[in-house]
Design an enzyme around this catalytic site. Structure first.
Site, PDB file in Angstrom:
ATOM      1  N   LYS A 111     -10.848  -3.227   2.262  1.00  0.00           N
ATOM      2  CA  LYS A 111     -10.655  -2.033   3.077  1.00  0.00           C
ATOM      3  C   LYS A 111     -10.999  -2.185   4.652  1.00  0.00           C
ATOM      4  CE  LYS A 111      -9.728   1.623  -0.138  1.00  0.00           C
ATOM      5  NZ  LYS A 111     -10.068   2.946  -0.722  1.00  0.00           N
ATOM      6  N   LYS A 194       2.711  -3.388  -4.386  1.00  0.00           N
ATOM      7  CA  LYS A 194       2.511  -2.118  -5.203  1.00  0.00           C
ATOM      8  C   LYS A 194       3.369  -1.069  -4.447  1.00  0.00           C
ATOM      9  CE  LYS A 194      -1.232   0.466  -7.241  1.00  0.00           C
ATOM     10  NZ  LYS A 194      -2.610   0.644  -7.625  1.00  0.00           N
ATOM     11  N   LYS A 197       2.211   5.260  -1.046  1.00  0.00           N
ATOM     12  CA  LYS A 197       2.859   6.377  -0.182  1.00  0.00           C
ATOM     13  C   LYS A 197       2.640   6.000   1.124  1.00  0.00           C
ATOM     14  CE  LYS A 197       2.958  10.442  -0.370  1.00  0.00           C
ATOM     15  NZ  LYS A 197       4.004  11.425  -0.425  1.00  0.00           N
TER      16      LYS A 197
END
Length: 332
Positions: A111, A194, A197
């Site tokens: 991340k 994947k 959103k």
């Protein structure tokens, strides 16, 4: 019954991927477990969030969870920030966990990326808060995906070190709850990525509030290849988009790829997409309608969350208070 704790980021209305990968399993677990489900807004702010959007998306996620079948009367649904025991125990765990343990957490590296020095301290100690989320309820089972297994191992390391340091057997061992092969739903525009959103293209995903026409259009436009569907799963090798659509059909029909291909193998994608659209609409339309109904009454959603937070605090506050006593804090 064993106690389960699981959380989900407030990313707004969930996608088909969230539903097949986690949420329908959460609903099933209610039959034989004591379940606490939380919208993890504390975790969300480890990266910057627009305050108004965060509040709206927390409510949207809660509405979708209720629409999927989470029962707030028999179980507990709440937003994480409303139960202060999470933060109280997380600070203790910040002082229990070792830097070396956190340095091994691969999700932080993923991340933070190359700009690690600009990542928030909250993102770095995210796993300690996750450990507190679970252990402040003495939950013993947690449904986990592959990306969270390492964090669960760390939570057990923290629990064991706390118990050792203070000479107690206070925190239990957490067991990962493996629910069989997870339905891994990929983007409708790229079968190697994947469904998410955060993808800038809304055509890449099916949202749980999409209406029937939108679902049908997105599936018709889903990327495929020029070959017909194979007759066996082995024929899906090297065909990520075909594998994804067959996998979605199998998950929604609660069967496997072999059964899907036994029925549709050898045919073109046109007829298969029509069948997949019909199945998807049949499964998701009731959820979409109920989500929209819930969102039309935001006060009702908020009331459910507040009640859930009170019930969660009834469990968590005494456990956090005992941990503080064991550490040596005077009562407030």
């Amino acid at each position: 019954m064993q106690r389960i704790l699981s959380g989900i980021q407030p990313s707004g209305v969930p996608t088909l991927g969230n539903y097949l990968g986690a949420l329908r399993n959460w609903v099933a677990l209610q039959h034989d477990h004591e379940c606490l489900y939380c919208v993890v807004d504390l975790h969300a702010i480890t990266v910057w969030q627009d305050p108004h959007q965060l509040a709206a998306q927390t409510r949207e996620m809660a509405a979708a969870l209720l629409a999927c079948g989470i029962d707030p009367e028999r179980h507990v649904l709440f937003h994480q920030s409303a139960v202060h025991a999470h933060v109280r125990l997380a600070w203790i765990f910040n002082c229990i966990a070792r830097l070396g343990w956190l340095n091994r957490m691969t999700q932080f590296k993923d991340k933070a990326g190359k700009d690690r020095e600009n990542a928030s301290a909250g993102l770095y100690v995210y796993p300690n808060l996750m450990a507190a989320d679970i252990l402040v309820y003495h939950a013993t089972r947690v449904p986990v995906g592959d990306d969270q297994r390492q964090h669960l191992e760390l939570a057990n390391d923290i629990a064991q070190k706390f118990n050792h340091d203070y000479g107690v057997e206070f925190f239990p061992t957490i067991e990962p709850l493996i629910l069989g092969p997870a339905a891994r739903v990929m983007s409708l525009r790229d079968g190697t990525k994947k469904m998410s959103k955060s993808d800038p293209s809304d055509q890449s995903r099916i949202n749980l509030t999409d209406d029937a026409d939108t679902i049908a259009l997105k599936i018709r436009r889903a990327k495929t290849d020029p070959e017909p569907l194979p007759e066996t799963p082995a024929g899906l090798e090297g065909r990520p988009e075909a594998r994804n659509l067959v996998g979605i059909y199998a998950a929604l029909a609660e069967t496997d790829a072999a059964a899907v291909l036994a029925e549709h193998g050898g045919k073109g994608f046109g007829p298969f997409k029509e069948a997949l659209a019909a199945l998807t609409i049949a499964r998701l339309e009731p959820i979409a309608e109920e989500t929209r109904r819930r969102l039309a009454d935001p006060g009702g959603v908020d009331a459910v969350l507040r009640k859930g937070a009170r019930r969660a605090a009834e469990i968590a506050d005494p456990i956090a208070a005992e941990a503080e006593r064991l550490v040596g804090f005077l009562p407030g």
